[in-house]
Design an enzyme around this catalytic site. Structure first.
Site, mmCIF file in Angstrom:
data_model
loop_
_atom_site.group_PDB
_atom_site.id
_atom_site.type_symbol
_atom_site.label_atom_id
_atom_site.label_comp_id
_atom_site.label_asym_id
_atom_site.label_seq_id
_atom_site.Cartn_x
_atom_site.Cartn_y
_atom_site.Cartn_z
ATOM 1 N N ARG A 122 -11.191 -53.092 23.882
ATOM 2 C CA ARG A 122 -9.758 -52.976 23.852
ATOM 3 C C ARG A 122 -9.289 -54.552 23.256
ATOM 4 N NH1 ARG A 122 -10.807 -51.283 29.074
ATOM 5 N NH2 ARG A 122 -11.234 -49.458 29.289
ATOM 6 N N LYS A 144 -2.343 -54.694 9.036
ATOM 7 C CA LYS A 144 -2.970 -53.382 9.004
ATOM 8 C C LYS A 144 -5.083 -53.659 9.335
ATOM 9 C CE LYS A 144 -0.260 -51.043 5.603
ATOM 10 N NZ LYS A 144 -0.107 -50.514 4.662
ATOM 11 N N GLU A 186 -1.101 -57.415 -8.023
ATOM 12 C CA GLU A 186 -0.195 -58.146 -6.051
ATOM 13 C C GLU A 186 0.630 -58.759 -6.302
ATOM 14 O OE1 GLU A 186 -0.615 -54.791 -4.322
ATOM 15 O OE2 GLU A 186 -2.821 -54.278 -4.533
ATOM 16 N N LYS A 228 5.276 -61.744 1.613
ATOM 17 C CA LYS A 228 4.751 -60.384 1.908
ATOM 18 C C LYS A 228 5.072 -60.993 3.664
ATOM 19 C CE LYS A 228 1.335 -57.363 3.411
ATOM 20 N NZ LYS A 228 -0.083 -56.527 3.283
ATOM 21 N N GLU A 238 6.464 -51.089 9.281
ATOM 22 C CA GLU A 238 6.328 -49.855 8.318
ATOM 23 C C GLU A 238 7.113 -48.814 8.111
ATOM 24 O OE1 GLU A 238 3.290 -47.968 4.396
ATOM 25 O OE2 GLU A 238 2.282 -49.285 6.111
ATOM 26 N N ARG A 242 8.997 -52.043 4.982
ATOM 27 C CA ARG A 242 7.638 -52.599 4.747
ATOM 28 C C ARG A 242 7.133 -51.187 3.376
ATOM 29 N NH1 ARG A 242 2.809 -54.596 8.553
ATOM 30 N NH2 ARG A 242 0.993 -54.459 6.018
ATOM 31 N N ASN A 246 5.156 -50.545 -1.407
ATOM 32 C CA ASN A 246 4.263 -49.282 -2.083
ATOM 33 C C ASN A 246 4.488 -49.737 -3.971
ATOM 34 O OD1 ASN A 246 2.456 -48.722 -0.494
ATOM 35 N ND2 ASN A 246 4.348 -47.597 0.905
ATOM 36 N N HIS A 249 2.454 -47.937 -6.160
ATOM 37 C CA HIS A 249 1.186 -47.926 -5.219
ATOM 38 C C HIS A 249 1.403 -46.120 -5.078
ATOM 39 C CE1 HIS A 249 0.474 -51.680 -4.784
ATOM 40 N NE2 HIS A 249 -1.097 -51.712 -3.566
ATOM 41 N N HIS A 253 -2.065 -45.116 -6.480
ATOM 42 C CA HIS A 253 -3.143 -44.765 -5.681
ATOM 43 C C HIS A 253 -3.381 -42.970 -6.359
ATOM 44 C CE1 HIS A 253 -1.055 -46.439 -2.300
ATOM 45 N NE2 HIS A 253 -2.935 -46.974 -2.271
ATOM 46 N N HIS A 265 -8.655 -50.892 -7.441
ATOM 47 C CA HIS A 265 -7.449 -50.576 -6.899
ATOM 48 C C HIS A 265 -5.879 -51.764 -7.754
ATOM 49 C CE1 HIS A 265 -4.358 -50.470 -3.837
ATOM 50 N NE2 HIS A 265 -3.966 -51.124 -3.982
HETATM 51 N N1 LIG Z 1 -4.883 -54.264 5.132
HETATM 52 C C1 LIG Z 1 -4.313 -54.105 4.085
HETATM 53 O O1 LIG Z 1 -3.028 -54.582 4.224
HETATM 54 C C2 LIG Z 1 -4.424 -53.878 2.500
HETATM 55 C C3 LIG Z 1 -3.817 -53.956 2.569
HETATM 56 C C4 LIG Z 1 -4.333 -54.053 0.715
HETATM 57 C C5 LIG Z 1 -5.702 -53.388 0.396
HETATM 58 N N2 LIG Z 1 -6.597 -53.651 1.896
HETATM 59 C C6 LIG Z 1 -7.599 -53.104 1.731
HETATM 60 O O2 LIG Z 1 -8.808 -54.414 0.830
HETATM 61 C C7 LIG Z 1 -9.727 -53.296 0.156
HETATM 62 C C8 LIG Z 1 -10.146 -54.361 -1.140
HETATM 63 O O3 LIG Z 1 -10.262 -55.767 -0.938
HETATM 64 P P1 LIG Z 1 -10.487 -56.678 -2.315
HETATM 65 O O4 LIG Z 1 -10.276 -56.283 -3.411
HETATM 66 O O5 LIG Z 1 -10.586 -58.159 -1.835
HETATM 67 O O6 LIG Z 1 -12.317 -55.840 -1.991
HETATM 68 P P2 LIG Z 1 -13.533 -56.620 -1.585
HETATM 69 O O7 LIG Z 1 -13.461 -57.365 -0.035
HETATM 70 O O8 LIG Z 1 -14.567 -55.636 -1.720
HETATM 71 O O9 LIG Z 1 -13.586 -57.537 -2.668
HETATM 72 C C9 LIG Z 1 -14.168 -57.039 -4.221
HETATM 73 C C10 LIG Z 1 -15.306 -58.408 -4.428
HETATM 74 O O10 LIG Z 1 -15.636 -59.538 -4.586
HETATM 75 C C11 LIG Z 1 -16.370 -60.376 -3.835
HETATM 76 N N3 LIG Z 1 -15.614 -61.572 -3.062
HETATM 77 C C12 LIG Z 1 -14.699 -61.836 -2.039
HETATM 78 N N4 LIG Z 1 -14.606 -62.450 -2.100
HETATM 79 C C13 LIG Z 1 -15.541 -63.384 -3.408
HETATM 80 C C14 LIG Z 1 -15.150 -65.003 -3.243
HETATM 81 N N5 LIG Z 1 -14.963 -65.279 -3.830
HETATM 82 N N6 LIG Z 1 -17.054 -65.336 -4.331
HETATM 83 C C15 LIG Z 1 -17.645 -64.004 -5.107
HETATM 84 N N7 LIG Z 1 -17.428 -62.608 -4.760
HETATM 85 C C16 LIG Z 1 -16.073 -62.390 -3.537
HETATM 86 C C17 LIG Z 1 -16.399 -59.245 -2.281
HETATM 87 O O11 LIG Z 1 -17.797 -59.475 -2.108
HETATM 88 C C18 LIG Z 1 -16.751 -57.954 -3.821
HETATM 89 O O12 LIG Z 1 -17.534 -57.571 -3.746
HETATM 90 C C19 LIG Z 1 -9.308 -52.322 0.170
HETATM 91 O O13 LIG Z 1 -10.761 -52.011 1.380
HETATM 92 C C20 LIG Z 1 -8.339 -52.264 0.738
HETATM 93 O O14 LIG Z 1 -8.474 -51.211 1.096
HETATM 94 C C21 LIG Z 1 -6.130 -53.209 2.735
HETATM 95 ZN ZN LIG Z 2 -2.190 -52.965 -3.636
#
Ligand SMILES: NC(=O)c1ccc[n+]([C@@H]2O[C@H](COP(=O)([O-])OP(=O)(O)OC[C@H]3O[C@@H](n4cnc5c(N)ncnc54)[C@H](O)[C@@H]3O)[C@@H](O)[C@H]2O)c1
Ligand SMILES: [Zn+2]
Length: 359
Positions: A122, A144, A186, A228, A238, A242, A246, A249, A253, A265
């Protein structure tokens, strides 16, 4: 080193930003959560081999019994199946309510590890060690957490704030260039919605930023986290403010839904910001006519796409699918001038006309 405080009452926490901070995760955790005797470090198949040992060593030298769990890199790991395998690892590591989950990776690992932390027993304390630019400027801040279902992204999740975020900008050196650019989308978003001076800073430093000039990175990540954090601090779950996060987005999206196999993305958000800026002009909201051109040129210099990769006819139905539509009108985040946006419903005739003007 820079520090940004996220102000959320008793759930407030600090974001530490600097070069070489992976070695400090253990001591920083000890300071923040002295009772945390055990930790499960969750990484992916890229970040685990690159940085896992270093963070484990830091945790152990600070007196935390630490274990490493590695999952395959990529969005497909953001699943209930992977979460279940991680619950098993929590059991193996004999985690208790006071133990900590540490996410070491990009947004995928942050969201997945955060989801495990929000749900196992939990809820366990959670630490973010973001290693992608997107994670450092966006996903690691805000609380999030989620996993995907086969029929859609982020459908199962929670708000679970970290106790601590440690962003080591030196770790970005190993990040592929395309991932760096995706994170920069971003960054541009944050500048447009909240900080006109920061937008000028990005324009003046686009070259060194795209090539990860270390001195600039710390400043850049800190400024983004502050923006942020301010938005999230004012509106944690949100409802109103917040929503401005977007920007880019709405169309982004929809483009992502159609082109997720070929576009990141951030790349979709870049195109989405071009659409929204143009739409702001068409809707008569835009006060600074220079802004759409500035946004487009900056995105291009940062290595991001700005052309619509789909036809308006393809995009429109996806745009209106699963969205909150107000009186038949979709709500858009529209720029007014650098650093200021409004959230407005816009009629689909104007949206279609704008999309057509962009092809
Ligand atoms: N929680 C939130 O508020 C929020 C906001 C935006 C996006 N997201 C989520 O984030 C995700 C996308 O995140 P992302 O773009 O970081 O993708 P990711 O975590 O897949 O990372 C991108 C790639 O880079 C690699 N990587 C990461 N750090 C590295 C480093 N220092 N050196 C070498 N390789 C490295 C990872 O292994 C992966 O292959 C999505 O699932 C999205 O939904 C969440
Ligand atoms: Zn985004």
């Amino acid at each position: 080193m820079a520090q940004v405080r996220v102000d959320l009452g008793e759930r407030s926490y600090s974001i530490h930003i600097g070069s070489g901070l992976l070695a400090e995760v253990g001591p920083l955790l000890r300071e923040t959560a002295p009772q945390a005797a055990r930790a499960l470090l969750i990484a992916d198949s890229h970040t685990g081999p690159l940085y896992g040992e270093q963070v484990l060593a830091s945790l152990r030298s600070a007196g935390t019994e630490a274990f490493l769990a590695t999952v395959p890199a990529g969005e497909q790991s953001k699943s209930l199946r992977t979460a279940e395998s991680l619950y098993e690892r929590c059991l193996d590591a004999a985690l208790e309510r006071s133990s900590v989950i540490v996410a070491l990776g990009g947004g995928v690992i942050g969201d997945l590890a955060g989801f495990v932390a929000a749900t196992y027993l939990r809820g366990l304390p959670f630490v973010q060690v973001p290693t992608s630019l997107l994670a450092q400027v966006d996903s690691a801040v805000g609380g999030k957490v989620a996993v995907d279902l086969a029929r859609g992204k982020n459908l199962v999740g929670a708000f679970h704030q970290p106790r601590l975020v440690v962003a080591d900008v030196a770790a970005l050196r190993s990040l592929p260039a395309r991932e760096v650019a995706a994170g920069l989308a971003e960054v541009v978003k944050h500048a447009v919605i909240r900080d006109g001076a920061f937008l000028t800073f990005l324009e003046e430093n686009a070259g060194p930023i795209a090539s990860l000039e270390p001195a600039l990175l710390e400043q850049l990540v800190a400024r983004n986290c502050a923006i942020k954090a301010a938005v999230v601090g004012a509106d944690e779950t949100e409802t109103r403010l917040r929503a401005i996060l977007n920007f880019g987005h709405t169309a982004g999206h929809a483009i992502e839904a159609l082109r997720w196999e070929s576009l990141r993305h951030g790349e979709c958000v870049a195109i989405g910001m071009v659409v929204a800026s143009q739409l702001a002009a068409a809707a008569g909201v835009l006060q600074d006519p220079e802004l759409p051109g500035r946004v487009r040129r900056l995105l291009e210099r940062l290595g991001l796409p700005t052309q619509l990769p789909v036809t308006p006819a393809e995009l429109l139905p996806v745009l209106y699918r699963d969205k909150k539509v107000e009186g038949g009108k979709l709500r858009w985040v529209l720029p007014v001038r650098p650093g200021e946006v409004v959230v407005r419903p816009v009629g689909d005739d104007l949206v279609l006309q704008t999309l057509r003007s962009l092809v």
